[in-house]
Design an enzyme around this catalytic site. Structure first.
Site, short mmCIF file in Angstrom:
data_model
loop_
_atom_site.label_atom_id
_atom_site.label_comp_id
_atom_site.label_asym_id
_atom_site.label_seq_id
_atom_site.Cartn_x
_atom_site.Cartn_y
_atom_site.Cartn_z
N ARG A 110 0.84 -1.20 0.00
CA ARG A 110 0.00 0.00 0.00
C ARG A 110 0.88 1.24 0.00
O ARG A 110 2.09 1.17 0.18
CB ARG A 110 -0.96 0.00 1.20
CG ARG A 110 -0.16 -0.20 2.48
CD ARG A 110 -0.57 0.59 3.64
NE ARG A 110 -0.50 2.01 3.45
CZ ARG A 110 0.62 2.75 3.54
NH1 ARG A 110 1.80 2.19 3.76
NH2 ARG A 110 0.57 4.06 3.40
N GLY A 111 0.20 2.40 -0.19
CA GLY A 111 0.93 3.65 -0.36
C GLY A 111 1.07 3.86 -1.86
O GLY A 111 1.44 2.93 -2.59
N ALA A 112 0.79 5.09 -2.29
CA ALA A 112 0.64 5.36 -3.73
C ALA A 112 1.81 4.83 -4.57
O ALA A 112 1.60 4.17 -5.59
CB ALA A 112 0.48 6.87 -3.93
N ARG A 142 -7.52 -0.38 -7.12
CA ARG A 142 -7.72 0.80 -6.28
C ARG A 142 -7.75 2.02 -7.20
O ARG A 142 -6.78 2.28 -7.91
CB ARG A 142 -6.58 0.93 -5.24
CG ARG A 142 -6.43 -0.30 -4.34
CD ARG A 142 -5.53 0.00 -3.15
NE ARG A 142 -6.17 0.87 -2.18
CZ ARG A 142 -5.56 1.45 -1.17
NH1 ARG A 142 -4.26 1.26 -1.00
NH2 ARG A 142 -6.20 2.24 -0.34
N GLN A 148 -2.75 2.75 9.61
CA GLN A 148 -1.43 2.87 8.98
C GLN A 148 -0.49 3.76 9.81
O GLN A 148 0.72 3.56 9.79
CB GLN A 148 -1.57 3.48 7.57
CG GLN A 148 -2.17 2.55 6.54
CD GLN A 148 -3.68 2.71 6.44
OE1 GLN A 148 -4.35 3.05 7.41
NE2 GLN A 148 -4.24 2.45 5.28
N ASP A 178 -2.31 10.96 -2.63
CA ASP A 178 -2.54 9.89 -3.61
C ASP A 178 -2.83 10.45 -4.99
O ASP A 178 -2.58 9.78 -6.01
CB ASP A 178 -3.68 8.98 -3.15
CG ASP A 178 -3.15 7.97 -2.16
OD1 ASP A 178 -2.91 8.36 -1.00
OD2 ASP A 178 -2.90 6.82 -2.56
N ASN A 235 -5.89 12.28 -0.12
CA ASN A 235 -5.00 11.47 0.74
C ASN A 235 -5.88 10.69 1.71
O ASN A 235 -7.11 10.85 1.72
CB ASN A 235 -3.99 12.36 1.47
CG ASN A 235 -2.88 11.54 2.11
OD1 ASN A 235 -2.24 10.72 1.45
ND2 ASN A 235 -2.64 11.72 3.40
N LYS A 236 -5.26 9.85 2.49
CA LYS A 236 -5.99 8.99 3.43
C LYS A 236 -7.06 9.77 4.18
O LYS A 236 -6.82 10.89 4.65
CB LYS A 236 -4.98 8.39 4.41
CG LYS A 236 -5.53 7.51 5.50
CD LYS A 236 -6.38 6.37 4.99
CE LYS A 236 -5.71 5.51 3.95
NZ LYS A 236 -6.66 4.66 3.20
#
Ligand code: MRU
Length: 355
Positions: free
Chosen positions: A56-58, A98, A205, A246, A256-257
């Site tokens: 995970r993470g862009a 995603r 996260q 993101d 973003n998150k």
């Protein structure tokens, strides 16, 4: 630009690496209690790992996606035509995992681009080009984030308190991340900073991954539940807020998150500058404003439970957007590899991008 494969190599410290025809990823769902790698050999294994957030993470998902496409080509075992077909299928499959992170599509587009003109190429050459391209995506990610970490030092003053959300460290990319890695580097350079980490519900996260990265790097930090940020700001402990992104639109609106928007509004209310750190590859130049960003919705179970333990009625109605949009008006600057973009972002992002 042609990149010789010898110019970039994975090492055993990397959280993502491609070795002997398989992709190995540090399973981020198992952290911080277990450090274990998943071995992925097909595009659908990579797609599942991305969907489940094992990777995970862009930028990390961009790299995994590129190698997922390569795995598709490898498993086709065939002529140029079957490689092209396998690449197309892998791109479609991985693209459906995603929707929000721009870097997933940035990587897939670069893999797919190789198919233009591939018909006249023999299978060995095409396979080499695909591997070289995937390695290049990994290498560019490392080099770009190294620069972001350098550029970001300008805003980290000695003695400050900084709040961050989610995880934008090395785990979210490769070797160097963005916002969190800027903070880790500032500490390495001797700046006395204290980092406040939002736990980042629903999937934690911040608590699981950012705390783990900060602890390994010896950075002083305090973990907060998401609702505590306002209190800590009011107590005067925070001088700066910084997160990753993101997808960033031309006007500077940034996805973003989920929870990032609330943090930015709180920062504004307390007169605290709020920064985003992200590569220019996260900027979607076709997106005019945040309303155009597709926000991923995830399984309600993630909100009804924490680490597999149910904390709400079994069928509690749930809303679970994985990201939110922070409007540009709350963003003081966007730290990129080419410098810090300042408002108005449409002008500054174009100018840093050279477009
Ligand atoms: O759902 P996640 O964990 O993939 O969300 C990640 C983030 O929101 C990060 O802040 C973002 O990808 C920046 S990564 C350097």
């Amino acid at each position: 630009m042609k990149l010789g494969l010898e110019s970039f190599q994975f090492t055993e410290d990397d959280s993502i690496r491609f070795e002997n025809g398989a992709l190995y990823i540090l399973d981020q769902n198992a952290l911080p209690s277990d450090l274990r790698f998943l071995e992925l050999r097909t595009p659908s294994e990579v797609a599942n790992a991305i969907k489940r957030l094992s990777v995970r993470g862009a930028m990390a998902i961009g790299i995994a996606a590129a190698f997922g496409v390569l795995l598709g080509a490898i498993s086709s075992h065939g002529d140029t035509e079957s490689i092209i077909k396998a690449v197309r299928e892998a791109v479609d499959l991985i693209a459906s995992t995603r929707p929000t992170a721009r870097n997933l599509f940035w990587a897939l587009e670069q893999m797919q681009e190789l198919l233009d003109g591939a018909w006249g190429v023999d299978e060995k050459t095409l396979m080499e080009e695909l591997e070289e391209r995937a390695m290049r995506i990994a290498s560019v990610t490392v080099e770009t984030n190294k620069k972001i970490v350098e550029v970001g030092q300008e805003i980290i003053k000695d003695g400050i308190g900084i709040i961050t959300h989610c995880n934008s460290g090395a785990l979210a990319a490769l070797r160097f991340g963005t916002a969190l890695s800027i903070l880790i580097e500032a500490h390495k350079r001797g700046k006395k900073i204290h980092v406040y980490v939002d736990e980042t519900r629903p999937l934690l996260q911040g608590a699981r991954l950012s705390s783990w990265e900060l602890e390994r790097a010896g950075v002083p930090y305090t973990l907060l539940t998401d609702g505590m940020a306002g209190m800590v700001m009011r107590e005067g402990k925070i001088n700066l807020a910084i997160t990753g992104a993101d997808r960033i639109c031309l006007n500077g609106d940034a996805a973003n998150k989920v929870g990032t928007y609330s943090l930015a509004v709180l920062a504004r209310a307390h007169g605290i500058p709020f920064y985003i750190a992200a590569p220019l590859s996260t900027v979607d130049f076709s997106c005019r404003c945040g309303d155009e960003i597709k926000i991923e919705r995830r399984d309600p179970v993630e909100v009804r439970s924490i680490s597999g333990l149910r904390i709400a009625p079994e069928n509690a109605p749930v809303y679970n957007p994985a990201f939110d949009i922070t409007p540009a008006e709350y963003i003081s600057g966007i730290v990129t590899e080419e410098g810090i973009a300042r408002p108005p972002f449409e002008k500054s992002l174009h100018s840093l991008h050279g477009s």
